[in-house]
Structures are given as C-alpha cells and as structure tokens.
Write an enzyme that holds these catalytic residues in place. Structure first.
Site, PDB file in Angstrom:
ATOM      1  N   TYR A 274       6.190  50.423  43.358  1.00  0.00           N
ATOM      2  CA  TYR A 274       6.078  51.636  42.540  1.00  0.00           C
ATOM      3  C   TYR A 274       4.706  52.311  42.567  1.00  0.00           C
ATOM      4  CZ  TYR A 274       4.309  48.128  39.219  1.00  0.00           C
ATOM      5  OH  TYR A 274       3.607  47.114  38.632  1.00  0.00           O
TER       6      TYR A 274
ATOM      7  N   HIS B  35       1.611  43.450  37.405  1.00  0.00           N
ATOM      8  CA  HIS B  35       1.725  43.373  35.937  1.00  0.00           C
ATOM      9  C   HIS B  35       1.638  41.914  35.492  1.00  0.00           C
ATOM     10  CE1 HIS B  35       3.129  43.750  31.862  1.00  0.00           C
ATOM     11  NE2 HIS B  35       4.138  42.955  32.137  1.00  0.00           N
TER      12      HIS B  35
ATOM     13  N   ARG C  65      -5.252  48.431  36.344  1.00  0.00           N
ATOM     14  CA  ARG C  65      -4.746  47.082  36.587  1.00  0.00           C
ATOM     15  C   ARG C  65      -4.685  46.879  38.090  1.00  0.00           C
ATOM     16  NH1 ARG C  65       1.163  46.990  35.931  1.00  0.00           N
ATOM     17  NH2 ARG C  65       1.027  46.750  38.182  1.00  0.00           N
TER      18      ARG C  65
END
Ligand SMILES: Cc1ncc(C[n+]2csc(CCOP(=O)(O)OP(=O)(O)O)c2C)c(N)n1
Ligand SMILES: [Mg+2]
Length: 379
Positions: A286, A277, A273
C-alpha cells in the site's frame, strides 16, 4: 545553545512545524509559534551525547526485536523504526512525577522511563502480560485498543487535579500517546472534550507516522491534526517528530503548562513509520518505495550525528562506543528473551478477572480435561 554556528531564531512557516535541527544537522537557535511561544533547548555537550545514545539504543533494541520475531521467537512486534526522536524527545521531557499512557509502540518512551527493556517482550512472546509496575515507573501498561488510553489518561489527569497535585511548577502532568489513526476514534474526541472543559493537566502526544496500518493520513483528516485542538479550546502545535531537540522543547513546554494549571495541549509529532505496521503487515502492498526513501533523508539519528560531528561534540570513538554498547544490550536482551520460561498452558485463564468468574472457571475445567485426554497418548 551549543557552541558554533546556528541559524538565527525563526518563525514557523505556514503549514510548517517546530524544528530545531534540520535533516542536515544544522541547529536552529529558536522557533516562535503563531501564539508567540518561543521554543529552544539549552543542552550541555554531555546531554546532546546522551540523547544520541538513547536514539541509537532504542533503535538497536527494536532491530533485535524484529529479528527475534522473524526467527519465530515473538508472536508479533510493533516496530518504532523512524519514530525514535519523537519518543526519546518526549520521553526525556517528562519529569519524574509525570505519568505516561502509551500505545503498543512506545518502546522508546518505556526505555526513557527507566523500565527494563525486556518488560514488553513477555507480552509479545505470549508468555506473560508484559507487566511492569505502572505506578513505580509512572508508565501505564501498553494499550492495544486504539485510543482507549487517551480516556484512561484523561481520567487520571482529572484525578491529579482532584488530589491537588497540579497548579504549581513542581506539579504532576500526564501525557497520552496515540497515533494519527486513533484521532478517528470516538474515545479521542471524548478525551479532548473532557480534558478541555476540566482544564486538565494533560498533553496529548500524537505521533503522526502517516499511516494507520494501511490507511494513509488523508483517510483520517481533512485538516492538519494539530489544528483539531482549536475546536476543543486548547492549543495545538506541530513539531518535527524526527527532530529530538524540537520534540523535547515542545513537549517540555506543554507539560510545564499543564502542570502549572494552563490545561491541555495537543502535540502533533510529524514523523514516519519506516517499517511495517507490525510484523504481521506488508507495507509494500500500500505504499511506494520512493516515499520511504524520501523519509530516509530525514532520519532522526543521522541528523543528530551530523550535528555532533560538525560541532565537534563527539568524535568517531564515541560513535563506535555507543554502537558497541547498544549491540551488547541487544545481545543481552536476546539471551534473556530466549530464556523466558514458557507458562503452563492453563495459566491462560489466570488474570482474566481479579477475583475469578464462574464462566472462566468452567472454561479452565474443560481445558484441563481436554489436556488430560492427551496424557499417555504420546501427543
Ligand atoms: C478499537 C480498535 N480498532 C481497531 C484496532 C486494530 N488496529 C490496530 S493498530 C490500528 C491502527 C492504528 O493506527 P495509528 O493510531 O495511526 O497508530 P500506529 O499503529 O500508526 O502507531 C488498528 C486499526 C484496534 N486495535 N482497536
Ligand atoms: Mg499511525
């Protein structure tokens, strides 16, 4: 096989995946998996070019959606950036009679099913339910409750068997899309159990994009995801999800097995990805930039472009034309999104239940009174 050079047939290395197009755009003639299945594709030059057009178009529309969200025109958007090959490869592998059950990120599959790309924008703009006719396009509604669509697909696939529409080469197959994170949901386990024991005509297509929001893959599993299939008694296969050719070959084979009565397959499309998100997420909190950079080198579009160029299947003019057409489509989409009518606020209460409910009726009445209390107050 296209004209020109190719790497000879090869076996999947341990821990590897089916790959027919390397990140540098080299064609691998065929790949044989541990169970002896050989995967390859045999596209015409025109078919290769069309796959490229699909990839560029779905990325360009996605980029426009991200921009619209940033400009306040969408409430939220779940970008497919980086996952174009997994979606176009599997989406184009579907035959017209096959039924697909998406998550909220399958804009590329939606496009391949021939649905007007504007359709999900009502949902993300909050002006309608994003509805298209699932039966007409054989593509169910977007599903946000993680993993639940795998059960819907399982029930549908059992119904296909009961209707006698499977067990032949022109039978119907079902594909369920889900993510790496979804594999931790109980529903997905149940879907695997039921589909396995009923030998249903279903393909479980997991886009392992390495994250479930901020949770990395190692928080979902101790074994490669495709190996989970063994515990349910059906085959699992890992494919390079950034390789549109391999994804097409593996999905086509799994769907054809399913439709001809050989039961489910779990496909793990190994991808990444590239974006957040959703537009509500900040991935820099993160994951490190060098990880994202390393995946840029595996980009699904640039490798197909390199292949088309090297094999002289397409020239600069073609690439320019594809970009121009995709740009125009994105601008049309933007105009149409901005022109979407805002619903009356009270419409919020419609469609909650097909035949209404006293509780919703009471809420609607209360809301209507609340709205009326502003009338004439200048608010
Ligand atoms: C049942 C349920 N639990 C939690 C959520 C919140 N949620 C939305 S997306 C997501 C992560 C899903 O990750 P993955 O399955 O890998 O799909 P991806 O978003 O990476 O495509 C979570 C936990 C939800 N929508 N549904
Ligand atoms: Mg994921």
């Amino acid at each position: 096989m296209a004209k020109g050079e190719s790497v000879a047939g090869t076996d999947i290395p341990p821990g590897g995946f089916v790959q027919l197009l390397t990140p540098d755009g080299e064609r691998v003639d065929s790949v044989t998996s541990a169970d002896g299945t050989t995967y390859s594709v045999d596209f015409t030059d025109e078919e290769y070019r069309e796959l490229y057009r699909d990839l560029v178009t779905v990325r360009r529309l996605d980029t426009e959606a991200v921009a619209l969200q940033r400009q306040g025109e969408l409430g939220i958007w779940a970008s497919l950036l980086g996952q174009e090959a997994a979606q176009v490869g599997s989406g184009r592998a579907l035959r017209p009679q096959d039924m697909a059950f998406p998550t909220y990120r399958e804009h590329g599959v939606l496009y391949c099913r021939g649905i007007d790309p504007i359709m999900p924008f009502g949902l993300f703009r909050g002006v309608d339910q994003g509805g298209w006719d699932a039966n007409e396009f054989k593509f169910n509604q977007y599903t946000i409750v993680i993993g639940s669509q795998t059960l819907h697909a399982t029930g549908y696939a059992m119904g296909v068997t009961m209707d006698g529409k499977t067990g032949s080469t022109d039978g119907e197959a079902v594909i369920a899309y889900f993510g790496d994170g979804a594999t931790s949901q109980g529903e997905v386990n149940e879907a695997f159990v039921w589909s396995g024991v009923f030998n249903s005509p279903i393909v479980f297509f997991c886009q392992n994009n390495q994250y479930a929001i901020s949770e990395p893959l190692e928080r979902q599993t101790r074994v490669p995801l495709y190996q989970r299939a063994g515990g349910y008694g059906f085959p699992g296969i890992r494919v390079d999800g950034n390789d549109v050719l391999a994804t097409y070959a593996v999905t086509r084979a799994a769907l054809d097995n399913a439709r001809s009565g050989q039961g489910p397959t779990l496909i793990e499309a190994y991808t990444y990805r590239m974006g957040a998100h959703t537009s509500s997420d900040d991935p820099t909190r993160y994951r490190i930039a060098s990880e994202v950079e390393s995946w840029k080198a595996k980009d699904p579009i640039s490798r197909l472009r390199a292949f088309l160029t090297k094999q002289k299947i397409a020239k600069k003019d073609f690439f320019t034309e594809v970009d121009d057409v995709a740009n125009q489509k994105a601008l049309d989409l933007r105009e149409r999104v901005l022109a979407m009518p805002d619903p009356e606020p009270v419409a919020l209460f419609d469609h909650v239940y097909p035949n209404g409910s006293p509780e919703i009726d009471a809420q609607r009445d209360a809301f209507t009174r609340y709205q009326a209390s502003f009338e004439g107050s200048g608010h």
